[in-house]
Design a protein around this motif. Sequence first.
Motif, PDB file in Angstrom:
ATOM      1  N   VAL A  54       0.819  -1.214  -0.033  1.00  0.00           N
ATOM      2  CA  VAL A  54      -0.017  -0.125   0.060  1.00  0.00           C
ATOM      3  C   VAL A  54       0.936   1.219   0.077  1.00  0.00           C
ATOM      4  CG1 VAL A  54      -1.829   1.389   1.334  1.00  0.00           C
ATOM      5  CG2 VAL A  54      -1.701  -1.258   1.180  1.00  0.00           C
ATOM      6  N   HIS A  75       1.236   5.654  -0.847  1.00  0.00           N
ATOM      7  CA  HIS A  75       0.453   6.878  -0.623  1.00  0.00           C
ATOM      8  C   HIS A  75       1.492   8.008  -1.143  1.00  0.00           C
ATOM      9  CE1 HIS A  75       2.058   7.957   3.237  1.00  0.00           C
ATOM     10  NE2 HIS A  75       2.083   6.702   3.349  1.00  0.00           N
ATOM     11  N   ALA A  77      -5.262   5.392   1.838  1.00  0.00           N
ATOM     12  CA  ALA A  77      -4.388   4.471   1.909  1.00  0.00           C
ATOM     13  C   ALA A  77      -4.184   3.725   3.017  1.00  0.00           C
ATOM     14  CB  ALA A  77      -2.852   4.601   1.474  1.00  0.00           C
ATOM     15  N   VAL A  86      -7.446   1.611   3.533  1.00  0.00           N
ATOM     16  CA  VAL A  86      -7.374   0.156   2.907  1.00  0.00           C
ATOM     17  C   VAL A  86      -6.461  -0.451   3.534  1.00  0.00           C
ATOM     18  CG1 VAL A  86      -6.807  -0.758   1.022  1.00  0.00           C
ATOM     19  CG2 VAL A  86      -7.964   1.303   0.778  1.00  0.00           C
ATOM     20  N   LYS A  87      -5.236  -0.052   4.223  1.00  0.00           N
ATOM     21  CA  LYS A  87      -4.478  -0.896   4.867  1.00  0.00           C
ATOM     22  C   LYS A  87      -4.927  -1.380   5.953  1.00  0.00           C
ATOM     23  CE  LYS A  87      -0.173  -0.559   7.467  1.00  0.00           C
ATOM     24  NZ  LYS A  87      -0.568  -0.503   8.887  1.00  0.00           N
ATOM     25  N   VAL A  94      -0.044  -6.571   5.054  1.00  0.00           N
ATOM     26  CA  VAL A  94       0.545  -5.499   3.987  1.00  0.00           C
ATOM     27  C   VAL A  94       2.190  -5.466   4.346  1.00  0.00           C
ATOM     28  CG1 VAL A  94       0.649  -2.877   3.488  1.00  0.00           C
ATOM     29  CG2 VAL A  94      -1.441  -4.092   3.846  1.00  0.00           C
ATOM     30  N   PHE A 136       4.211  -0.377   3.184  1.00  0.00           N
ATOM     31  CA  PHE A 136       3.365   0.654   3.397  1.00  0.00           C
ATOM     32  C   PHE A 136       4.153   1.849   3.335  1.00  0.00           C
ATOM     33  CE2 PHE A 136       0.740   3.622   6.195  1.00  0.00           C
ATOM     34  CZ  PHE A 136      -0.077   3.816   5.301  1.00  0.00           C
ATOM     35  N   TYR A 183      -2.031  -1.118  -3.750  1.00  0.00           N
ATOM     36  CA  TYR A 183      -2.808  -0.019  -3.706  1.00  0.00           C
ATOM     37  C   TYR A 183      -2.118   1.197  -3.620  1.00  0.00           C
ATOM     38  CZ  TYR A 183      -6.960   2.786  -2.556  1.00  0.00           C
ATOM     39  OH  TYR A 183      -7.813   3.747  -2.431  1.00  0.00           O
ATOM     40  N   TYR A 184      -2.625   2.043  -4.326  1.00  0.00           N
ATOM     41  CA  TYR A 184      -1.859   3.532  -4.455  1.00  0.00           C
ATOM     42  C   TYR A 184      -3.030   4.558  -3.944  1.00  0.00           C
ATOM     43  CZ  TYR A 184       0.267   8.064  -5.532  1.00  0.00           C
ATOM     44  OH  TYR A 184       0.622   9.210  -5.443  1.00  0.00           O
TER      45      TYR A 184
END
Length: 375
Positions: A172, A174, A184, A187-188, A198, A201, A227-228
């Motif tokens: 993840v 950001h 972010a 989501v994490k 994860v 991060f 995921y960004y």
Amino acid sequence: MKHVFRLSPVLSALTLAAGIAASAGAYAESIKIGVVGPTTGPVTQYGAMVREGVDTAIEMINAAGGVDGKKLEAVVIDDGCEPKQGPVAANRVVNDDIGFVVGHVCSGATIAAADVYNNEGVVMVTPSATAPALTDGKNYEFIFRTIGRDDQQGPAAAKFILEKIKPTTVAVLHDKQSYGQGIATAVKNDLEKAGTKVVVFEGINAGDSDYSAVITKLKSNNVDFVYYGGYHPEMGLLLRQAAEQGVKAKFMGPEGVGNPDINAIAGPAAEGMLLTLPADFTQNPANAEIVKAFESKKRNASGAFQLTSYAATQVIADAIKGAGTTDPTKVAQYLHANSFDTPIGKTSWNKQGDLNDFEFQVFTWHKDGSKTLYK
């Protein structure tokens, strides 16, 4: 119990004048609405999306006679999507004696401007700022959204990742800004609550041109899903540079990455990117006339913020009509006390100005700049 102000999504904005057929010359005065967002800087496209929505709403409302015989007038003000420019733009609104704002567009600038509006009694409805920090614990009276929050969008993304993608190793990323880092983190947290680890991060610097260091971490950790949280310029570079280094991971982001310009940055690597967006309200048959109005001006109603901006303009106009005054204090009270049928559905707010309900959906992005609902 709240009174429900019911009008059809198409007709609510068009019947404000209660049958008045006013010509342009018949307007006694105009009601100015500030449209505040980026007209300069790297994310001007999002400001353009908002202006398309506002302009279309104003055109339709004015064509139907305006608001009690007064036309609406958009006043465009630039904040560059910069937090430090948020209060500057807000003070311009106040100094120009504008009582209503659609905007700001970016969460950071919106958060920075909100105190000015609330202290000066200006109604602000943002169609795009999703950061919870805008409203949490603020007790604002004049601040509203016509879009959901990151803590609604983030869990929707996490649920999709867990149920549909089921990745093995997740990263993840950001952009260290209010919007990107906030979503972010949401989501994490949801992924980790469900037992998905994860492994990376990390924040990247917005505006950088080389993300090879973080991409090396993705490779060394055998990440298969990224995921960004952030905007399209950085996501485009991440996609392109990851592909160049042989990273096969699937990428996903929030609505901030959903911009056709990402294709010019990422090239073929943009194909298959996943993203959460407001539901495609253009597919609702009740919005056909509104969609037609967009198309008649060569505007795209299906973008991330066009119909949320239309709705923001509409609820301001409807609330002025319902309150029977342009006094922002009374208009804000009317917004809090009522619900409205809009192109984005039934629209009402809790005490802090957040929508009671909002739907995010997951789309697949394509290298030609189009998107399709993920099925």
